[in-house]
Design an enzyme around this catalytic site. Structure first.
Site, PDB file in Angstrom:
ATOM      1  N   SER A 105       9.719 124.276  29.212  1.00 18.16           N
ATOM      2  CA  SER A 105       9.624 122.889  28.766  1.00 18.16           C
ATOM      3  C   SER A 105      10.017 121.966  29.899  1.00 18.16           C
ATOM      4  CB  SER A 105      10.556 122.658  27.576  1.00 18.16           C
ATOM      5  OG  SER A 105      11.895 122.620  28.023  1.00 18.16           O
ATOM      6  N   LYS A 106      10.004 120.686  29.620  1.00 15.83           N
ATOM      7  CA  LYS A 106      10.322 119.693  30.656  1.00 15.83           C
ATOM      8  C   LYS A 106      11.676 119.956  31.294  1.00 15.83           C
ATOM      9  CE  LYS A 106       8.631 118.907  27.192  1.00 15.83           C
ATOM     10  NZ  LYS A 106       9.045 119.297  25.906  1.00 15.83           N
ATOM     11  N   ARG A 107      12.561 120.533  30.517  1.00 13.18           N
ATOM     12  CA  ARG A 107      13.889 120.825  31.053  1.00 13.18           C
ATOM     13  C   ARG A 107      13.824 121.679  32.311  1.00 13.18           C
ATOM     14  NH1 ARG A 107      16.642 124.206  28.737  1.00 13.18           N
ATOM     15  NH2 ARG A 107      15.173 124.919  27.176  1.00 13.18           N
ATOM     16  N   HIS A 108      12.758 122.478  32.396  1.00 12.77           N
ATOM     17  CA  HIS A 108      12.640 123.386  33.526  1.00 12.77           C
ATOM     18  C   HIS A 108      11.949 122.756  34.720  1.00 12.77           C
ATOM     19  CE1 HIS A 108      12.852 126.121  29.945  1.00 12.77           C
ATOM     20  NE2 HIS A 108      13.858 126.540  30.671  1.00 12.77           N
ATOM     21  N   GLY A 109      11.804 121.434  34.697  1.00 21.03           N
ATOM     22  CA  GLY A 109      11.143 120.782  35.812  1.00 21.03           C
ATOM     23  C   GLY A 109       9.653 120.687  35.547  1.00 21.03           C
TER      24      GLY A 109
END
Length: 487
Positions: A249-253
RNA sequence: GGCGCUAUCGUCUAGGGGUUAGGACGUGAGAUUCUCAAUCUUAAAACACGGGUUCGAUUCCCGUUAGCGCUACCA
């Protein structure tokens, strides 16, 4: 069963609630590879029935991502938002045949029932209380303005089965399924209805999608049965996870594929990397002597791809390996094919090379063995494409902090100016003789010259660089070293 | 919670009833010396756990554990 060979029809059906992300791109790639491998048809369908969250920008972004990765489609893009009559017709059929019914429960009622079910520790499933409302009564209530959704009448007993091309035989107890909504109260279909209606209407033979849909599939199988249709082949793909093994997800860049383009990744590298995430060519990658193959051309990927090679377990997205693929591709490119991609990078940073095409191609060829991404050509290696380039501070500090060395380089420059036959051999010979005469190690002079000439501590062999740059530039850049200030 | 899926080096994976469990990325060490983010050599590194079945399980079966997914008038 007597099966007539049938041309495959496969679709990629993204929801435009975000850009084309890595997981979606992988699903698209496998679908595309499968269609191309089987000589079938690849169809693009935009599932934009969630009007709240869908947008034209997202559609454009998805198409851009598809094109960047070179995945061309034969039909579409079709938009579900423009196919509402098809779903309405399908629902009408299901109601007529008794497979679906109107439900007048409001969202609030459903929510509070769910909440109390959760409290009681029971499964929060729709209880089917509107199941027995006669059609005539339902029609009357709606005529009076009451809002209703249409639900599917899931059999209370029995099991629903299907064969998944990746996971094998699947069996779900119908009692586990609730009477799911087909049509929302505003007349817009939900995913389950639109996907089945469209896959049927578009005569899909294979449904390739993420494993997050595995648990949804029995509902859709029930719909196929209710519509008297035979099942397509389902092939569910394991998911792609972030480094922490949670869903990417976005959390992972970077999660949008275009972010990888912006990082200087070339599309072929990304595609090669993605193809081997959750799929393996197995024995096709084995080589009699030497390591298994990791690099495959598009043609090879198409030729080797098969549903059998798809993994059953989720895969972690490995940035390091992607970077390695990129390096391999960037270095293998023919300079003339790499040039357009490099030019795009230059445009992005508003850079104009001041050398002609032949020289630029020569520079690219010279730099490729050390390049890792398209970005390198637009930053670290600019000294090869023109005279406008920056001096890397760390490199200067490391090799040019000695004023004496800077003076020597300037003097060396003046000697180069007088050199008649400017070649790799002669420049090296002169430098080494000069170093010996000055009593300094040739290496120190070479390192200093490298920085003076290229602004970087990393470069191809110094004398190859000199030859490429030419006598004039070498002389002036070396002389400029004298006036360099180092803090 | 219920249902479903999964489990080989840190990561991607090959393999499969008897193997020195293979490769790649990354990591460590060394070589090279004109830099390295180049190149070459090399090393460490895995069958989650417990029960079966079997002469023999990493492989087949069951369970446990863990991870992930689904469980909406999202897709």
């Amino acid at each position: 069963m007597n099966t007539v060979p049938q041309a495959t029809r496969v679709r990629f059906a993204p929801s435009p609630t975000g850009f084309l992300h890595v997981g979606g791109a992988r699903t698209a790639l496998f679908s595309w590879l499968f269609a191309r491998h089987t000589g079938g048809t690849f169809i693009l369908r935009i599932e934009d029935t969630d009007f709240e969250r869908s947008s034209d920008d997202m559609v454009a972004g998805i198409l851009e991502g598809m094109r960047w990765l070179g995945m061309d489609w034969d039909e579409g893009p079709f938009y579900q938002s423009q196919r509402l009559e098809i779903y309405a017709r399908t629902v009408a059929r299901l109601i007529d045949s008794g497979h679906a019914y109107h439900c007048f429960c409001t969202r609030e009622e459903l929510e509070s029932r769910r909440a109390s079910a959760a409290e009681a520790g029971t499964v929060p499933r729709y209880d089917g209380r509107c199941r027995s409302i006669p059609q005539a009564e339902a029609a009357q209530r709606m005529a009076q303005g009451e809002r209703a959704v249409v639900r599917f009448r899931v059999p209370r007993e029995g099991v629903t089965t299907f064969q998944d091309a990746v996971f094998g035989p699947m069996e779900f107890a119908n009692a586990e399924l609730e009477d799911f909504v087909l049509l929302r109260s505003d007349g817009i279909p939900t995913y389950h209805l639109s996907v089945v209606a469209d896959d049927l209407d578009m005569r899909m033979t294979h449904i390739i999608r993420g494993a997050d849909h595995l648990s949804n599939t029995p509902k859709q199988v029930l719909l196929y049965h209710a519509l008297g249709a035979s099942l397509p082949v389902f092939a569910h793909l394991p998911l792609i996870l972030g480094p922490d093994k949670t869903r990417l997800s976005k959390r992972h860049g970077a999660t949008s594929v275009m972010a990888y383009k912006d990082m200087g990744i070339v599309p072929e590298a990304f595609r090669n990397f993605l193809a081997l995430l959750g799929w393996s060519p197995g024995a096709d990658a084995k080589q009699p002597n030497g390591p298994d193959r990791e690099i495959f051309s598009t043609e090879e990927l198409i030729r080797m791809f098969s549903l059998d090679g798809i993994a059953h377990s989720n895969a972690v997205f490995n940035n390091d390996k992607l970077a390695w693929y990129n390096t391999e591709y960037v270095r293998a490119y023919d300079p003339s094919l790499l040039l357009p991609l490099v030019e795009e990078e230059w445009r992005a940073v508003d850079y104009q090379p001041s050398r002609d095409r032949e020289e630029i191609l020569a520079a690219i060829a010279l730099l490729q063995p050390r390049a890792r991404s398209l970005k390198d050509f637009a930053s670290a290696f600019l000294a090869y494409f023109g005279d406008r380039f920056a001096m890397d501070a760390a490199a200067v500090k490391k090799f040019l902090s000695d004023a004496e060395v800077r003076q020597m380089l300037a003097e060396l420059g003046r000697q180069y100016a007088k050199l008649e036959n400017f070649t790799e051999a002669s420049t090296e010979e002169l430098l080494r003789a000069f170093a010996a005469e000055k009593g300094i190690k040739a290496g120190a002079l070479i390192n200093g010259a490298r920085v003076a000439l290229t602004g970087q501590a990393v470069a191809p062999g110094l004398f190859a660089v000199m030859l490429y740059l030419g006598q004039q530039r070498v002389v002036s850049r070396l002389e400029a070293a004298a006036s360099l200030t180092v803090e």
